[in-house]
Design an enzyme around this catalytic site. Structure first.
Site, PDB file in Angstrom:
ATOM      1  N   CYS A 245      -3.559  -0.515  -2.631  1.00 31.10           N
ATOM      2  CA  CYS A 245      -4.536  -1.586  -2.768  1.00 31.10           C
ATOM      3  C   CYS A 245      -5.627  -1.335  -1.732  1.00 31.10           C
ATOM      4  CB  CYS A 245      -3.871  -2.956  -2.591  1.00 31.10           C
ATOM      5  SG  CYS A 245      -3.083  -3.173  -0.981  1.00 31.10           S
ATOM      6  N   ALA A 246      -6.264  -2.380  -1.242  1.00 32.41           N
ATOM      7  CA  ALA A 246      -7.382  -2.192  -0.324  1.00 32.41           C
ATOM      8  C   ALA A 246      -6.926  -1.707   1.053  1.00 32.41           C
ATOM      9  CB  ALA A 246      -8.166  -3.491  -0.181  1.00 32.41           C
TER      10      ALA A 246
END
Length: 688
Positions: free
Chosen positions: A29-30
């Protein structure tokens, strides 16, 4: 030095989670690497956390494991996937191709032969995007010079320097059939050079010279009055063969390679493997060059001319309808791969008519597409959606500067269904303007970008139409958003997690929890809970939202909470699923997933109640939400009813975390831990 560190980080992570053999798949993810493992027991968590560049390791339910990296997660992910030992390890995150395939499946059904046909079209052209784009920018440069009066590129007596500049872009389009044949043959799993050679034979100086009536008296040439082209027929071994200029043609190589594949694979079954290398290519060329020259080549030219004439008739008979139709159908043609045949028609129009009338209206589609992406970028920047901001920024740059819509389409638009209707309105507006004011043409094939505007005529009309398409789509996306409420809630939850991880990255080692002065604690213990309406009474106490045992954040199985990056607080190991408000205030966060609630008191204390670890993945299952965003709640009001058994059965830790988000702005935040509580019992003392 930096790359060495990154590579050692990647190798260390893989080694300490049990080696590549223990990895089923890896996504990110981020801020976090997300592993699915064969056996989570093989992970050495303390060793993972000691690796330079790793901020924390978070075991998940089942055999899932997260490694918190922070802002460098993309680099670390790439380093891991590029390790030789990681070859063959799956990446479960959907790629652009996966999104495209899913969209095609929804659009055109499940017939394998139809899927294969459209993949054949797309894969025959997709590898040529780079050189087509490069050539189109050279054309744009030439068009600017022509518009400024520096040189007349349509003149017959250009200098050698400018003729050489022409060769720089004409090389791509002249020999496009050879390139398409190569890609198409590769797609059908036959020797791509055989496909390329068949088309090359029809473009040699020897084949072109067959139309020289002075040299070959038996060759007869006639003028096609409709298309303004000359058609010649030569006598080859006593048989008439129509001669055509195949430069820029794409129908011919696509049809030829489809037939070649049957011949090639048939020959492979006839000849033993030890002599296939010689005889299969030989017989393939001996069969397919005459078949293409006598039959497939002329047939492909007739087909292309017929379709082109049909569109030309529509453009001449109903130009407004034509200008509207082209941009409205392109958003559906591109996912299906059908835009490539239209591109072929554009090339054929330029070859036969000297100009093309499709690219102008098509510009409305491209710029509506880019406008929708700009709207997404605006929202991503406003809402601090870093991952989408990066995706939209790259897609918008590729569109405006390169005229390429695929990054926008596959990376964003097909993922969010709300975008298409808004984008189509932009297509309609741009196409309508183009049609009403007489249409737009071009004498060169060019990707529709900002840099190629001078290629189109009239330039003012083209500029106005694409601007209108861009602005319309952008504003509609900004006004109505591109996400559903559920997608917005999920994005908010992911952003909160990313912000917490990045805060942890910036803060470094977490400071020990602060201890409130004894006097303050004693005073807070005897203070009654503030009511929802008593704004003048400072918040001094946060009570338990759920029954269970109170534990320090250090014992919570999530590094972000445990590090206190989100603030000071406690964890509660719940014995009941009824979760109530721990303070009086206004609900500022109520995601559709129902796993977390943000409450702000009237005197500014911000409290987060987070039910379970990583339970956002449940997407609302096991949670029955009883409140709405912006609703005012009193202490003890029901927030949500959680199915603790369902959460545990799904493999998630139901520990409920209560933290004070703005702990650093308060004098003290003092947890009370180690005891069993029921809703309403004090768990955190607060001194404003």
């Amino acid at each position: 030095m930096g790359s060495t560190t990154q590579r050692s980080t990647a190798e260390g992570i893989v080694a300490e989670i049990g080696g590549p053999g223990n990895i089923v798949s890896l996504t990110h993810c981020a801020t976090r690497l997300r592993f699915v493992l064969n056996d989570a027991e093989l992970v050495n968590q303390s060793a993972v956390e000691a690796i330079p560049g790793v901020m924390g390791a978070v075991p998940q339910s089942g055999d899932r494991f997260q490694v918190v990296i922070g802002g460098a997660v993309q680099t670390t992910f790439n380093q891991i996937m590029n390790l030789p030992e990681m070859a063959g390890i799956g990446k479960s995150k959907l790629s652009d191709a996966d999104v495209k395939a899913a969209a095609r499946g929804k659009t055109r059904g499940k017939s394998a032969w139809i899927d294969g046909f459209f993949e054949y079209l797309s894969d025959s052209f997709r590898p040529l995007l780079g050189v087509l784009l490069g050539a189109s920018l050279i054309i744009a440069f030439a068009a600017v010079l022509d518009a400024l009066g520096i040189v007349d590129f349509r003149a017959e007596d250009k200098s050698a320097s400018w003729v050489f500049l022409d060769a720089m872009w004409q090389g791509v389009f002249t020999f496009l059939p050879i390139m398409v044949a190569y890609n198409a043959a590769k797609k059908l799993n036959i020797d791509p050079w055989v496909g390329a050679t068949v088309m090359a034979a029809l473009m040699t100086p020897e084949f072109v010279s067959l139309s020289d009536t002075a040299r070959f008296p038996d060759t007869v040439c006639t003028l096609n009055e409709t298309l303004g082209t000359e058609s010649c027929v030569a006598q080859i071994f006593g048989l008439p063969m129509q001669l055509n200029g195949y430069g820029g043609q794409v129908f011919v190589p696509l049809i030829m390679v489809a037939v070649l594949a049957l011949v090639y694979k048939g020959l492979q079954r006839v000849f033993p493997e030890n002599i296939q290398m010689v005889f299969v290519p030989f017989f393939s060329l001996a069969i397919m060059i005459p078949v293409t020259a006598f039959l497939i080549g002329p047939m492909g030219i007739w087909m292309g001319n017929g379709i082109g004439a049909g569109l030309a008739w529509m453009n001449g008979s109903a130009p407004i309808l034509f200008a509207i139709m082209i941009p409205l159908i392109y958003p559906f043609l591109v996912p299906l791969g059908l835009h490539w045949p239209l591109n072929a028609l554009m090339l054929m129009n330029i070859q036969t008519l000297g100009y093309d009338f499709i690219q102008g209206p098509m510009g409305a589609w491209n710029f509506a597409c880019f406008g929708a992406t700009a709207g997404v970028l605006f929202i991503a920047v406003r809402d601090k959606e870093n991952e989408m901001r990066e995706t939209a920024s790259g897609a918008l740059a590729a569109g405006l500067l390169g005229g390429i819509s695929e990054p926008s389409l596959y990376g964003i638009h097909l993922r969010f269904k709300r975008i298409y209707p808004r984008m189509l309105v932009g297509c309609l507006v741009g196409g309508l303007i183009t049609g009403v004011f007489g249409g737009v043409t071009t004498e060169a094939f060019a990707f529709t970008s900002l840099l190629t505007i001078p290629v189109f005529s009239p330039i003012p009309l083209y500029a106005i139409s694409i601007t209108a398409a861009f602005v319309t789509a952008m504003l509609l996306v900004i006004i109505s958003d591109y996400r559903t409420p559920e997608q917005k809630a999920e994005g908010l939850a992911n952003r909160k997690q990313a912000e917490a991880d990045l805060a942890l990255e910036a803060a470094g080692p977490a400071a020990p929890p602060r201890t409130a002065p004894a006097a303050a604690s004693a005073s807070a213990a005897g203070t009654s809970t503030a009511s929802a309406s008593a704004a003048s009474t400072p918040t001094a106490l946060i009570v338990a939202p759920v029954a269970g045992k109170v534990v320090p954040l250090d014992e919570v199985a999530d590094k972000v909470f445990a590090s206190r990056a989100l603030g000071e607080g406690v964890g509660i190991q719940p014995t009941d699923g009824r979760v109530t408000s721990p303070v009086a205030g206004v609900l500022v966060t109520v995601p559709a997933s129902g796993h977390a609630f943000g409450i702000k008191t009237d005197d500014g204390v911000e409290v987060l109640v987070h039910i379970g670890i990583d339970t956002v993945q449940l997407e609302g299952k096991c949670f029955e939400v009883a409140v709405q965003k912006r609703q005012r709640v009193a202490v003890g009001d029901l927030l949500v009813t959680a199915d603790l058994t369902g959460i545990r059965d799904a493999g998630y830790d139901p520990t409920t975390v209560v933290v004070v988000i703005n702990s650093k702005t308060l004098s003290s935040v003092s947890p009370r831990t180690g005891s069993d509580v029921v809703p309403g019992d004090p768990i955190i003392d607060v001194a404003p």
